[in-house]
Design a protein around this motif. Structure first.
Motif, mmCIF file in Angstrom:
data_model
loop_
_atom_site.group_PDB
_atom_site.id
_atom_site.type_symbol
_atom_site.label_atom_id
_atom_site.label_comp_id
_atom_site.label_asym_id
_atom_site.label_seq_id
_atom_site.Cartn_x
_atom_site.Cartn_y
_atom_site.Cartn_z
ATOM 1 N N PHE A 15 0.846 -1.193 0.000
ATOM 2 C CA PHE A 15 0.000 0.000 0.000
ATOM 3 C C PHE A 15 0.880 1.240 0.000
ATOM 4 C CE2 PHE A 15 -2.657 3.318 1.940
ATOM 5 C CZ PHE A 15 -3.763 3.240 1.109
ATOM 6 N N VAL A 16 0.656 2.108 -0.964
ATOM 7 C CA VAL A 16 1.422 3.353 -1.078
ATOM 8 C C VAL A 16 0.497 4.507 -0.701
ATOM 9 C CG1 VAL A 16 2.773 4.831 -2.588
ATOM 10 C CG2 VAL A 16 2.795 2.346 -2.929
ATOM 11 N N PRO A 17 0.721 5.126 0.467
ATOM 12 C CA PRO A 17 -0.191 6.174 0.918
ATOM 13 C C PRO A 17 -0.037 7.479 0.137
ATOM 14 C CG PRO A 17 1.644 5.984 2.431
ATOM 15 C CD PRO A 17 1.814 4.886 1.425
ATOM 16 N N SER A 18 -1.091 8.229 0.098
ATOM 17 C CA SER A 18 -1.072 9.585 -0.446
ATOM 18 C C SER A 18 -1.434 10.533 0.692
ATOM 19 C CB SER A 18 -2.090 9.713 -1.588
ATOM 20 O OG SER A 18 -2.199 11.057 -2.000
ATOM 21 N N TRP A 19 -0.793 11.681 0.753
ATOM 22 C CA TRP A 19 -1.021 12.599 1.872
ATOM 23 C C TRP A 19 -1.421 13.988 1.392
ATOM 24 C CZ3 TRP A 19 -1.990 10.848 6.471
ATOM 25 C CH2 TRP A 19 -1.512 9.581 6.815
ATOM 26 N N LYS A 20 -2.383 14.033 0.470
ATOM 27 C CA LYS A 20 -2.898 15.336 0.029
ATOM 28 C C LYS A 20 -4.133 15.749 0.817
ATOM 29 C CE LYS A 20 -1.034 15.024 -4.647
ATOM 30 N NZ LYS A 20 -1.340 15.045 -6.112
ATOM 31 N N TRP A 21 -5.039 14.774 1.080
ATOM 32 C CA TRP A 21 -6.247 15.087 1.848
ATOM 33 C C TRP A 21 -6.904 13.826 2.381
ATOM 34 C CZ3 TRP A 21 -11.233 13.682 -0.165
ATOM 35 C CH2 TRP A 21 -11.238 13.255 -1.499
ATOM 36 N N ARG A 22 -7.797 14.006 3.349
ATOM 37 C CA ARG A 22 -8.636 12.948 3.892
ATOM 38 C C ARG A 22 -10.051 13.504 4.040
ATOM 39 N NH1 ARG A 22 -4.802 10.515 2.774
ATOM 40 N NH2 ARG A 22 -3.617 8.968 3.973
ATOM 41 N N SER A 23 -11.004 12.627 4.345
ATOM 42 C CA SER A 23 -12.387 13.081 4.486
ATOM 43 C C SER A 23 -13.130 12.264 5.543
ATOM 44 C CB SER A 23 -13.121 12.972 3.148
ATOM 45 O OG SER A 23 -14.467 13.392 3.277
ATOM 46 N N THR A 24 -14.004 12.941 6.290
ATOM 47 C CA THR A 24 -14.957 12.301 7.196
ATOM 48 C C THR A 24 -16.344 12.838 6.861
ATOM 49 O OG1 THR A 24 -14.595 14.030 8.855
ATOM 50 C CG2 THR A 24 -13.284 12.011 9.073
ATOM 51 N N THR A 25 -17.374 12.191 7.397
ATOM 52 C CA THR A 25 -18.731 12.608 7.032
ATOM 53 C C THR A 25 -19.669 12.589 8.230
ATOM 54 O OG1 THR A 25 -19.406 10.342 6.479
ATOM 55 C CG2 THR A 25 -18.510 11.672 4.700
ATOM 56 N N LYS A 26 -20.709 13.389 8.133
ATOM 57 C CA LYS A 26 -21.884 13.325 9.000
ATOM 58 C C LYS A 26 -23.109 13.340 8.086
ATOM 59 C CE LYS A 26 -19.892 15.362 13.177
ATOM 60 N NZ LYS A 26 -19.873 16.503 14.118
ATOM 61 N N SER A 27 -24.283 13.313 8.678
ATOM 62 C CA SER A 27 -25.499 13.177 7.861
ATOM 63 C C SER A 27 -25.678 14.326 6.881
ATOM 64 C CB SER A 27 -26.727 13.062 8.760
ATOM 65 O OG SER A 27 -26.806 14.172 9.643
ATOM 66 N N ASN A 28 -25.272 15.543 7.280
ATOM 67 C CA ASN A 28 -25.473 16.702 6.400
ATOM 68 C C ASN A 28 -24.186 17.444 6.070
ATOM 69 O OD1 ASN A 28 -28.394 16.535 6.190
ATOM 70 N ND2 ASN A 28 -28.426 17.122 8.351
ATOM 71 N N GLU B 264 -2.314 19.373 1.853
ATOM 72 C CA GLU B 264 -1.631 20.214 0.866
ATOM 73 C C GLU B 264 -2.652 21.188 0.304
ATOM 74 O OE1 GLU B 264 0.223 17.996 -2.232
ATOM 75 O OE2 GLU B 264 1.554 16.882 -0.884
ATOM 76 N N TRP B 265 -2.250 22.425 0.122
ATOM 77 C CA TRP B 265 -3.159 23.421 -0.443
ATOM 78 C C TRP B 265 -3.188 23.246 -1.961
ATOM 79 C CZ3 TRP B 265 -6.794 25.386 2.101
ATOM 80 C CH2 TRP B 265 -7.455 26.549 1.734
ATOM 81 N N PRO B 266 -4.355 22.956 -2.525
ATOM 82 C CA PRO B 266 -4.403 22.662 -3.964
ATOM 83 C C PRO B 266 -4.380 23.898 -4.855
ATOM 84 C CG PRO B 266 -6.595 22.463 -2.991
ATOM 85 C CD PRO B 266 -5.658 22.760 -1.863
ATOM 86 N N GLY B 267 -4.262 25.073 -4.244
ATOM 87 C CA GLY B 267 -4.293 26.307 -5.035
ATOM 88 C C GLY B 267 -5.648 26.989 -4.901
ATOM 89 N N SER B 268 -6.106 27.568 -5.963
ATOM 90 C CA SER B 268 -7.339 28.367 -5.913
ATOM 91 C C SER B 268 -8.606 27.514 -5.936
ATOM 92 C CB SER B 268 -7.376 29.357 -7.080
ATOM 93 O OG SER B 268 -7.318 28.653 -8.318
ATOM 94 N N GLN C 43 -4.328 31.468 0.497
ATOM 95 C CA GLN C 43 -3.371 30.801 1.360
ATOM 96 C C GLN C 43 -4.047 29.767 2.257
ATOM 97 O OE1 GLN C 43 -1.349 34.050 3.404
ATOM 98 N NE2 GLN C 43 0.386 33.866 2.005
ATOM 99 N N MET C 44 -3.286 28.785 2.663
ATOM 100 C CA MET C 44 -3.768 27.721 3.541
ATOM 101 C C MET C 44 -3.801 28.240 4.985
ATOM 102 S SD MET C 44 -2.208 23.873 3.726
ATOM 103 C CE MET C 44 -2.920 22.551 4.715
ATOM 104 N N PRO C 45 -4.972 28.362 5.600
ATOM 105 C CA PRO C 45 -5.051 28.930 6.957
ATOM 106 C C PRO C 45 -4.301 28.133 8.006
ATOM 107 C CG PRO C 45 -7.210 28.938 5.898
ATOM 108 C CD PRO C 45 -6.304 28.135 5.018
#
Length: 487
Positions: A407-420, A428-432, A473-475
């Motif tokens: 398994f080769v990980p990527s470290w650009k972003w992750r995601s979690t969810t809730k109902s809404n 990493e900041w993807p730009g604009s 900019q990335m806060p």
């Protein structure tokens, strides 16, 4: 999947395969542990997991699933030698020093009169967990050295009877956890016990089978040990602290823990139907939780509750020579990665013999807590990612040590969810613009979680995907959270 004991660890053996390889985490000592203990479908004594309905299980585990972040505490007599014996550093993790250095029982027990942790402060430790954004604590009530960190009528080798301290830290922690609205669980080494006759031991160096003992004082009958010391002490832990523990964390089962003997433990556990316990009891019982140790599974455990336990440096119990602490960035990204895969992060501290927590651990936990104070909504009570590919992919050419695709990980972003809501953790900041090829929900708006005004960000939909306009900019340089509201 191989199973390696907590003392049989090696540098970096699973990091790349697991997706832990970020920043200075590549320097961590890792091991494969805990997620593949043998389990069976039929048990001599049915456990709560065998008999409850799915609805009952969901109710029992609800708080654990919502918590996402807990504190592991490894503290005991081993904090006195702190990794050194006879003036020499002993290789390996601090709490295994008795086994690794083949310390005779009498010599190890002689540490107890020297153990007087007058700087231990339950209010401060629970407060530290609270300030870190942790929701529960699991502490070593008894580790493999057999020393009970609680008052025990079952065996005199305990902190109240054998030390000048004469206090029960578990009692003080329980009272403080109630006061600060923190859950409390107990780690208990049910199988290995290196100071009680008949207790089991894992093999180290030239320790001989079948017992792998190194001192005749350890010899005896395992079933007798279990019935005279282990089970009575578990009963004390389950009955002397009110509504705690909410978790019992077992460890390192050996072949001595047969299904029949494990059934005797389960009879006791069944008396506490709200209890959560892990997959390390032994005797073919699966428990409630998978327990990957020192790594994050590439895709979590779909359909199964799990908890990654990890150290901040390379040891669990305090070791004076170990200063290889992970950065706050690594710790936070581990937490986010684990939450995105539906797991919990049990992050360890190793107090010193004084009872104080090393300053490096305090600093990092407080920094993690600052991030969670702003972004905790994206971690607590969330569900796993709706996507999945963002975590990385299995290589078409590279193999791991078992010959399986690496398994080769990527470290650009992750995601979690809730109902809404869908939360996007940007490493990493993807730009604009942040782009999603596919979005399985209808997005009605977007904003940055750190923006108290919830200033709307422009959302442009195209086909099944969408683009979200971002500021220049990335806060937050560690992880900025983008919130997508959905309907």
């Amino acid at each position: 999947m191989m199973k390696v004991s907590r003392r049989a660890f090696s540098k970096g053996c699973v990091i790349a395969a697991s997706g832990l390889a970020i920043g200075d985490a590549t320097q961590a000592w890792a091991q494969i542990e805990g997620e593949k203990y043998k389990v069976g479908k039929k048990h001599p004594v049915p456990s709560i997991q065998d008999t409850e309905t799915p609805a009952e299980k969901n109710a029992r585990l609800q708080w654990f699933r919502e918590a996402r972040f807990g504190m592991f505490v490894h503290w005991g007599l081993y904090s006195i030698p702190a990794g050194r014996w006879d003036g020499k550093e002993v290789p390996g993790i601090g709490e295994w020093i008795m086994n690794r250095a083949s310390i005779p029982v009498a010599d190890y027990k002689a540490l107890a009169p020297k153990f007087n942790p007058t700087q231990f402060n339950a209010e401060e430790i629970v407060g530290l967990a609270k300030s870190a954004g942790m929701k529960y604590i699991v502490i070593t009530a008894k580790h493999h050295d057999g020393f009970a960190m609680f008052e025990s009528k079952a065996d005199p080798f305990n902190i109240v009877d054998a030390t000048p301290f004469k206090r029960d830290p578990m009692k003080e922690l329980a009272a403080e956890c109630r006061k600060q609205d923190m859950k409390l669980g107990f780690y208990y080494s049910q199988d290995q016990d290196w100071t009680a006759p008949g207790g089991a031991a894992y093999k180290t160096g030239d320790h001989k089978p079948p017992t792998f003992h190194w001192d005749p004082a350890q010899d005896g009958n395992y079933a007798e040990y279990l019935r005279k010391k282990s089970i009575p002490q578990m009963r004390e832990l389950l009955t002397n602290y009110g509504d705690f523990p909410v978790i019992v964390w077992f460890d390192t089962p050996t072949k001595d823990m047969t299904p029949e003997l494990a059934g005797e433990v389960v009879k006791l556990l069944n008396e506490h139907p709200k209890l959560i316990w892990n997959n390390r009891l032994g005797g073919d019982y699966s428990g409630d939780t998978e327990t990957p140790e020192q790594y994050i599974p590439a895709q979590g455990y779909p359909g199964r509750d799990w908890e990654s336990c990890m150290t901040m440096n390379d040891t669990w119990g305090y070791k004076q020579d170990d200063k290889n602490f992970k950065s706050t960035e690594t710790l936070l990204r581990n937490l986010i990665d684990i939450a995105s895969k539906g797991g919990n992060y049990l992050l360890n501290i190793g107090p010193m013999q004084t009872g104080e927590v090393p300053v490096e651990e305090v600093e990092r936990l407080r920094e993690v807590g600052k991030w969670l104070a702003v972004n905790g909504e994206s971690i607590y009570a969330t569900q796993p990612t709706l996507f999945g590919a963002e975590a990385g992919a299995f290589s078409a050419t590279e193999k791991d040590k078992e010959g399986k695709p690496k398994f080769v990980p990527s470290w650009k972003w992750r995601s979690t969810t809730k109902s809404n809501e869908v939360y996007i953790h940007l490493f990493e900041w993807p730009g604009s613009t942040f782009h999603l090829d596919k979005m399985p929900r209808n997005v009605t708006g977007a904003y940055l979680l750190s923006d108290n005004a919830k200033t709307p960000l422009k959302v442009t939909k195209s086909g099944g995907g969408l683009d979200i306009a971002l500021p220049g900019q990335m806060p937050d340089p560690i992880a900025t959270v983008l919130v997508l509201t959905t309907a």
